[in-house]
Design a protein around this motif. Structure first.
Motif, mmCIF file in Angstrom:
data_model
loop_
_atom_site.group_PDB
_atom_site.id
_atom_site.type_symbol
_atom_site.label_atom_id
_atom_site.label_comp_id
_atom_site.label_asym_id
_atom_site.label_seq_id
_atom_site.Cartn_x
_atom_site.Cartn_y
_atom_site.Cartn_z
ATOM 1 N N ASN A 153 35.685 45.053 31.531
ATOM 2 C CA ASN A 153 35.085 44.323 32.650
ATOM 3 C C ASN A 153 36.192 43.646 33.450
ATOM 4 O OD1 ASN A 153 35.664 41.671 31.347
ATOM 5 N ND2 ASN A 153 34.090 42.360 29.885
ATOM 6 N N LYS A 154 35.814 42.982 34.550
ATOM 7 C CA LYS A 154 36.794 42.365 35.437
ATOM 8 C C LYS A 154 37.446 41.122 34.841
ATOM 9 C CE LYS A 154 33.373 39.564 37.901
ATOM 10 N NZ LYS A 154 32.774 39.260 39.230
ATOM 11 N N ASP A 155 36.923 40.642 33.725
ATOM 12 C CA ASP A 155 37.485 39.452 33.074
ATOM 13 C C ASP A 155 38.534 39.798 32.023
ATOM 14 O OD1 ASP A 155 35.832 37.689 34.545
ATOM 15 O OD2 ASP A 155 34.160 38.095 33.176
ATOM 16 N N TRP A 156 38.756 41.106 31.806
ATOM 17 C CA TRP A 156 39.729 41.509 30.783
ATOM 18 C C TRP A 156 41.135 41.066 31.188
ATOM 19 C CZ3 TRP A 156 44.049 44.644 31.269
ATOM 20 C CH2 TRP A 156 44.705 44.963 30.076
ATOM 21 N N LYS A 213 46.918 37.744 34.399
ATOM 22 C CA LYS A 213 45.751 37.594 35.260
ATOM 23 C C LYS A 213 44.703 38.612 34.830
ATOM 24 C CE LYS A 213 44.636 37.481 40.220
ATOM 25 N NZ LYS A 213 45.214 37.663 41.585
ATOM 26 N N SER A 214 43.448 38.261 34.939
ATOM 27 C CA SER A 214 42.374 39.170 34.540
ATOM 28 C C SER A 214 42.054 40.140 35.679
ATOM 29 C CB SER A 214 41.115 38.380 34.166
ATOM 30 O OG SER A 214 40.661 37.622 35.276
#
Length: 292
Positions: free
Chosen positions: A23-26, A75-76
């Protein structure tokens, strides 16, 4: 920075794969690493760092990270990349770090696999001219590892991937150098063709479609003088010819070369030649009389 390897020593394949962020938070995990890791980004941006530098590796770019005590994400975000872990020279990992500068780039471009010392140079990061070639090779290595688990084959495929990246970087730098040399030549021609105009650097930059700072920096790198100095020298060459080959008034010569008045022209002429236009004309005429 460029990693310099002795190609007579072996690269040792460890493992490889392809990663897709969930996901974009990885964000990449924090860890230490005692081997090399190659990452080829195929989608998104990989934000990662070692103990010295931070990197934002975009689609179509790669990162070759040397052993480091601290690898971590900065950064994620969503991204996909192929990865390859390998060792070098019986796991001694004794590569040499070379500075990344113009002279080093020129040496890197001129080096080829079939001449000179047997070594492999790999910039730590860069754009790939043909990323699809690397994707094919990475897939072949993955398939080979799963199908055969044969160390010799894997080792050679690993070496092939690294050699392909080196070749692509050299190809890109060579093309970039050719384009810059062409641009430099085009600027000289433009000045020559428009020497009678009131040439201004912003207008020249706009004509070629480049940023003014980039154009002036590039020109000085190749010419050894500033673009403004080149324009002035070109005008003075025409002026010297006009002064020696004609009887046109100095004010007329000044206006024909884009100067607002004879005074500014005379100051510029003296700066280049050490003589005023009148002194130059008189000196040239005396020289001709002496020769006759």
């Amino acid at each position: 920075m460029i990693l310099h390897f002795d190609a007579t020593r072996e690269f040792i394949y460890h493992w490889c794969g392809k990663f897709t962020s969930p996901n974009k938070d990885w964000i990449h995990m924090a860890r230490s690493r005692d081997d090399y890791e190659l990452m080829i980004v195929t989608d998104g941006i990989l934000y990662i760092a070692d103990h010295e530098h931070e990197y934002a590796v975009k689609k179509g770019e790669y990162l070759l990270m040397a052993p480091t005590p601290y690898q971590h994400g900065t950064k994620s975000g969503d991204c996909e990349f192929y990865w390859l872990h390998f060792g070098y020279n019986n796991e001694r990992q004794d590569h040499v770090c070379l500075p990344d500068n113009k002279q080093q780039d020129d040496e890197f471009i001129s080096n080829s696999a079939d001449s000179g010392p047997e070594y492999l140079q790999l910039p730590v990061t860069g754009s790939l001219s043909f990323p699809e070639r690397l994707i094919i090779l990475m897939k072949q290595l993955q398939d080979s590892d799963k199908r055969y688990r044969e160390s010799t084959l894997n080792r050679y495929l690993c070496s092939t991937i690294l050699a392909e990246i080196s070749a692509q970087c050299r190809h890109r730098l060579r093309k970039d150098k050719e384009l810059k040399e062409q641009l430099y030549g085009d600027i000289l021609d433009y000045i020559s063709w428009n020497v009678q105009e009131n040439l201004r650097i912003p207008e020249i930059a706009a004509h070629f479609g480049y940023n003014e700072k980039y154009l002036t920096t590039l020109f000085k790198k190749y010419a050894g003088i500033t673009l403004k100095q080149q324009i002035l020298q070109a005008k003075m060459e025409v002026a010297k010819s006009a002064l020696s080959e004609s009887t046109h008034p100095i004010s007329q010569i000044a206006y024909s070369l884009g100067f607002s008045d004879a005074h500014n022209f005379s100051n510029a002429f003296r700066k280049i030649t050490g003589l005023s236009p009148s002194e130059y004309r008189a000196s040239y005429n005396r020289h001709n009389i002496f020769r006759k």
